[in-house]
Structure formats: C-alpha cells, structure tokens
Design an enzyme around this catalytic site. Structure first.
Site, PDB file in Angstrom:
ATOM      1  N   SER A 106       0.685  -1.079   0.243  1.00 61.73           N
ATOM      2  CA  SER A 106      -0.079   0.167   0.194  1.00 61.73           C
ATOM      3  C   SER A 106       0.669   1.866  -0.295  1.00 61.73           C
ATOM      4  O   SER A 106       0.832   2.889   0.220  1.00 61.73           O
ATOM      5  CB  SER A 106      -1.144   0.716   1.249  1.00 61.73           C
ATOM      6  N   LYS A 109       0.037   3.770  -2.604  1.00 62.22           N
ATOM      7  CA  LYS A 109      -0.583   4.957  -2.841  1.00 62.22           C
ATOM      8  C   LYS A 109      -0.290   6.661  -2.498  1.00 62.22           C
ATOM      9  O   LYS A 109      -0.630   7.818  -2.809  1.00 62.22           O
ATOM     10  CB  LYS A 109      -1.828   5.191  -1.341  1.00 62.22           C
ATOM     11  N   SER A 163      -6.344   3.237   4.284  1.00 60.97           N
ATOM     12  CA  SER A 163      -5.497   3.349   3.210  1.00 60.97           C
ATOM     13  C   SER A 163      -6.570   1.521   2.452  1.00 60.97           C
ATOM     14  O   SER A 163      -6.610   0.484   2.214  1.00 60.97           O
ATOM     15  CB  SER A 163      -4.629   2.112   3.990  1.00 60.97           C
TER      16      SER A 163
END
Length: 328
Positions: A106, A109, A163
C-alpha cells in the site's frame, strides 16, 4: 547527450547518477551519458548526437550507489531494503539495497495521491463503480458501493488514512477513466521524477508480479508529494470523519482511523523526533513496509523507508532505529 523529452530528462539522468554517486546530488562531475537496462520504463529513448545533459539535474536529490551503514546501531537484518534521507542537505544517511526491486504493497498509494493531486481537483465528485468491489481476501476496504458519491478530497483521506483499496479504484477511474489508464499516468509521474526502476499496474498495491519499486524510487516519489500541503495534512491526521452520499441518495457518516502506529500512539517516537506522517503497506509477498516524513529537534526534514520487514513489530523497531539516527 541531451534529453529530447524534457520531462524525462531528470529521470534518465537520475538513473545514471545512481550507478556511480553516493551522497549529495550537487556534483559537477556527474555523468553526461546514460545506459538504461531493458526493464527500465525509459529504455530505448534516443537523443541527438553531440548534445549534453545539464550538470545540475540532480542538485536537489540524494543519490545512492551502494549500502551506507549509518551513524547509529541500525539492525536491518530482518528487512530486505531500507534507507534514510536528509532532505535539506541531500545526504543519504543509511542505505541497504536501495535499488532492489521489491513489492511496495500500500505504499503504492503515495504515488496514487500524487497523480490525483496533480491531475484532479479536491472538490471533484467521484461516483463509485462496480470495479471498486474488490473481493481479494484480506484487502482493506472502505465498503464503498456502486453509485456512492464522495469528493476527491474525501477519497484521498480514505486512501491514505484507512488505506482503502476501493478508494484507490474510485480515484483511478475518476482521474483517468480506468485503472489501466491511471497506471500509465502513475508511471509517467514516476519516470518524470527519476523513479526508473519501478513499474505500477494498479492504484492500491494489492499484489501483482509486475508491480514493483525500490526504496530509492519511493524516496523520489515521496519527496515530491510532501510538497503538497494537502497531502501532508492528510498523513498527519490520526482520524477523519466524513459524510458521503449513498447510491439511494441518503448520507452515511464514517470515521477513518490512521494505520500509522506512531500517529496512533502505539509506537514510541524517539526523543526530539516528530513524525509528520507516512504510509504503511503489508501483503504476504511484500512483507511489512513503511515510509515516513519526519523532522528532528532542529526542524530538519527526513524521509525514511523500510521494505519487506518480517512483521509489523519488527518493522516499527527498525524504523525507530532509523529515526534515532536523525538527531545524531
């Protein structure tokens, strides 16, 4: 040689510099030619004979050629890669496998946010589609449904604090029309920053064998996105409450709590260090990952990153080791 495409010039030049230079990028002896491997997103770019690069292409960057042990007792035996960068002095203070291609989970991102901030407007209204209904086991989801509407600003909070992988899909489709086109935009932004050892195929970081980056490339991307006040505001927010419109026209209020243990108060920050924020990431193949934007007691900004740590507890212990170095 000189880059014909001025947007790619810093990318190609930075790729060259990483081969030979360690430390501050402001060096008058930088190489004026490039040699990219076949996996590079900018491989095959040609230039006119006799042209030269500007010697100042990396003057604002830390450059890493090899491992750097650091000043303190930093144990990274249980992490595949890690690095610590002093943004102001452009000094690489610690480095382990900074150019090794790894899965970012993640942490992806941060590039999703950069691409959205550059190409969208915070007030834009996003309509969620069926593609946001991710069914992968273990995927972090906000629970958005087809037809739900929220602003791009709200989606960025959901993306970076909670997230939410479905928030990433919603952002990608709003900005570029599809995940595939948004991934192209992500790679364009990465290459323009010199992040030439990366390839991104989605906006959330769920595993794909062809979705990878390096600790150094993440530094390049993160250094750019922390220039946006809104991004810094979001990653420095422990919890965010928002109200969005459901597909039936009613509203729903939700609160997203941050995944960063330093901001949650479940990980101790070294004395004199202020953690502004960052991004966590965990998948089975990526391991436990974390990138942070922090300041020391004098207010000097730093970027630190740990990739593929054994587990979350070890990850925060390793990151704390890096943070302890910024006051030395």
């Amino acid at each position: 040689m000189k880059c014909i495409n001025k947007r790619l010039c810093p990318a190609i030049a930075a790729a060259v510099a990483t081969v030979v230079i360690s430390g501050c990028g402001n060096n008058q002896n930088l190489i004026n030619a490039y040699n990219l491997d076949s996996d590079s997103p900018v491989a095959g770019i040609s230039a006119s004979a006799g042209e030269e690069y500007s010697p100042l292409f990396a003057e604002d960057l830390c450059i890493v050629a090899g491992d750097i042990p650091g000043a303190g007792d930093i144990d990274m035996t249980q992490a595949e890669a890690a690095a610590l960068f002093d943004i102001d002095s452009r000094e690489t203070m610690f480095s382990k496998n900074a150019h090794e291609k790894l899965y970012p989970a993640s942490i992806t991102k941060i590039l999703t946010a950069l691409t959205a901030l550059k190409r969208g407007n915070l007030e834009d209204v996003i309509t969620v589609t069926e593609n946001a209904l991710i069914t992968e086991s273990g995927a972090q989801l906000c629970g958005f449904r087809p037809g739900d509407q929220l602003t791009l600003e709200q989606a960025l909070y959901a993306l970076l604090i909670y997230s939410g992988n479905d928030a990433g899909i919603a952002i990608a489709e709003h900005i570029s029309g599809s995940v595939e086109e948004f991934a192209k935009a992500m790679n364009e932004e990465a290459v323009a920053l010199g992040a030439t050892n990366s390839n991104f195929v989605n906006p959330h970081g769920l595993h794909d064998d062809n979705h990878y980056t390096t600790a150094y490339d993440l530094y390049l991307i993160f250094q750019e996105v922390v220039k946006y006040d809104k991004f810094v505001e979001i990653i420095n927010t422990p919890a965010y409450t928002m109200s969005y419109t459901l597909s039936d026209g009613t509203s729903k209020e939700v609160t997203w709590n941050i995944t960063n243990h330093y901001l949650k108060g479940t990980a101790a920050t070294p004395e004199g260090v202020t953690v502004i924020g960052g991004k966590t990431g965990t998948t089975q193949k990526a391991g436990a990952c974390l990138i942070l934007f922090s300041k020391n007691a004098q207010g000097t900004p730093f970027i630190s990153v740990v990739l593929k740590s054994d587990d979350r507890t070890t990850l925060y212990s390793q990151m704390t080791d890096l943070l302890e170095d910024i006051n030395k």
